[in-house]
Write an enzyme that holds these catalytic residues in place. Structure first.
Site, PDB file in Angstrom:
ATOM      1  CG  HIS A  91      11.925  -2.139 -15.636  1.00  0.00           C
ATOM      2  ND1 HIS A  91      11.699  -1.048 -16.421  1.00  0.00           N
ATOM      3  CD2 HIS A  91      11.722  -1.506 -14.251  1.00  0.00           C
ATOM      4  CE1 HIS A  91      11.237  -0.284 -15.616  1.00  0.00           C
ATOM      5  NE2 HIS A  91      11.397  -0.363 -14.366  1.00  0.00           N
ATOM      6  NE  ARG A 113      21.761  -4.337 -10.761  1.00  0.00           N
ATOM      7  CZ  ARG A 113      21.037  -3.799 -11.546  1.00  0.00           C
ATOM      8  NH1 ARG A 113      20.803  -2.410 -11.562  1.00  0.00           N
ATOM      9  NH2 ARG A 113      20.384  -4.122 -12.491  1.00  0.00           N
ATOM     10  CB  ALA A 123      -0.860   0.175   1.252  1.00  0.00           C
ATOM     11  N   GLY A 124       1.959   1.115  -0.673  1.00  0.00           N
ATOM     12  CA  GLY A 124       2.948   2.151  -0.969  1.00  0.00           C
ATOM     13  C   GLY A 124       2.523   3.072  -2.008  1.00  0.00           C
TER      14      GLY A 124
END
Ligand code: NAD
Length: 309
Positions: free
Chosen positions: A176, A89, A11-12
């Site tokens: 991406h 990363r 819910a960010g």
């Protein structure tokens, strides 16, 4: 007929904005899930209280309990951490893999027939985790990135040529990340390839800006990353699936030999309909484009190898 049901996990910024777009379009009832107690309930209530003004009848509610997500048609996964200072990363990769595995296992148990749309980064690697954790077939595990990357490319093309974004189409393939492959030959304004409308150096500049599109927003925001356009990307995919529109959209899907890649999630054009990813839409690539696509697929393979898959 009952409205469709979409669960959005996380819910960010991306999750809440996605919930808002879906509910306010009246497309589906939305269940917002987060690990933080009160956060999804508060945002869900706030969104529900906007309904009389926006005028829609979709139900929105927040929860920490996967029982409330039962029998969702679509589950959107946005839960995860953003990269913190000092975090490598690979650290981010491992931490988000743990989060995605845990939420997908619970969501898949509650909604065994759902279609999963993965948003959490690193996107292509998280799609692998989601597919494994759910046990779903490839048609029902789809990553959102290409729609966003293409939207960014379309924005820059339309601004450059001072034309409507509506008449501007763009294709971005590959993983991406920095190695994504904007396909200018297939990117058009009113059907005319941009390679015929702009000099080569301008085309290259727009391609580069697209590949760095996420970083450009992060640099401006300083905390957090893009969420309005990412949520719009998820909405477009959800709509195509729930309304069985069979839109041809670039999405991360598990390739089984298409485009010369086997066993990896990479961004390619696909047909999205009621069954999820209904068909990979194969297009001809030049040698140069194929090499760039392969390099992008190799970058995804590296991440998946770190995860031990
Ligand atoms: N694929 C794309 O094109 C794209 C675009 C934008 C953002 N993203 C990615 O989407 C993710 C979300 O971005 P954001 O800006 O919304 O971040 P955010 O920090 O605003 O929201 C993430 C939410 O996930 C929740 N969360 C963490 N662990 C959880 C768990 N185990 N179960 C349930 N919820 C949990 C957090 O509490 C938080 O509310 C990030 O990984 C980001 O990199 C991807």
């Amino acid at each position: 007929m009952a409205r469709n049901k979409v669960t959005v996990i996380g819910a960010g910024n991306v999750g809440a904005t996605t919930a808002q777009r879906i509910a306010e379009a009246g497309l589906a009832d939305v269940v917002l899930v987060d690990i933080v107690e009160g956060l999804p309930q508060g945002k869900g209530l706030d969104l529900a209280e906007a309904a009389p003004v926006v005028t829609h009848d979709a139900q929105v509610r927040g929860t920490n309990d996967y029982a409330d997500t039962a029998d969702s048609d679509i589950v959107v996964v946005t839960s995860g951490l953003a990269r913190q200072p000092g975090m490598s990363r690979d650290d981010l990769l491992t931490k988000n893999a743990g989060i995605v595995r845990s939420v997908v296992e619970q969501a898949a148990k509650a909604s065994p027939n759902a279609i999963l749309i993965v948003v959490t980064n690193p996107l292509d690697a998280m799609c692998h985790v989601a597919m494994e954790a759910s046990g779903f077939p490839r048609e029902r595990v789809i990553g959102m990135a290409g729609v966003l990357d293409s939207a960014r490319f379309r924005t820059f093309i339309a601004q450059e040529l001072a034309v409507s974004v509506e008449d501007t189409h763009a294709f971005v393939l590959g993983g991406h990340g920095d190695t994504m492959v904007p396909l200018s030959r297939y990117s058009t304004v009113a059907g005319v390839p941009i390679t015929e409308l702009l000099p080569a150096d301008r085309v290259r500049a727009l391609e580069e800006r697209t590949a760095n599109g996420g970083a450009e927003v992060v640099a401006l925001l300083k905390t957090g990353s893009a969420f309005y356009a990412p949520a719009a990307g998820v909405f477009e995919m959800v709509e195509s699936i729930l309304l069985d529109r069979k839109r041809v959209l670039p999405c991360a899907v598990m390739l089984r030999g298409e485009f010369g890649v086997d066993g990896l999630f990479v961004g390619v054009p696909v047909v999205l309909g009621a069954a999820g990813m209904e068909r990979v839409f194969e297009i001809e690539l030049t040698d140069e484009e194929r090499a760039a696509f392969q390099k992008s697929a190799d970058a995804v393979r590296e991440l998946v190898t770190v995860l031990g898959r």
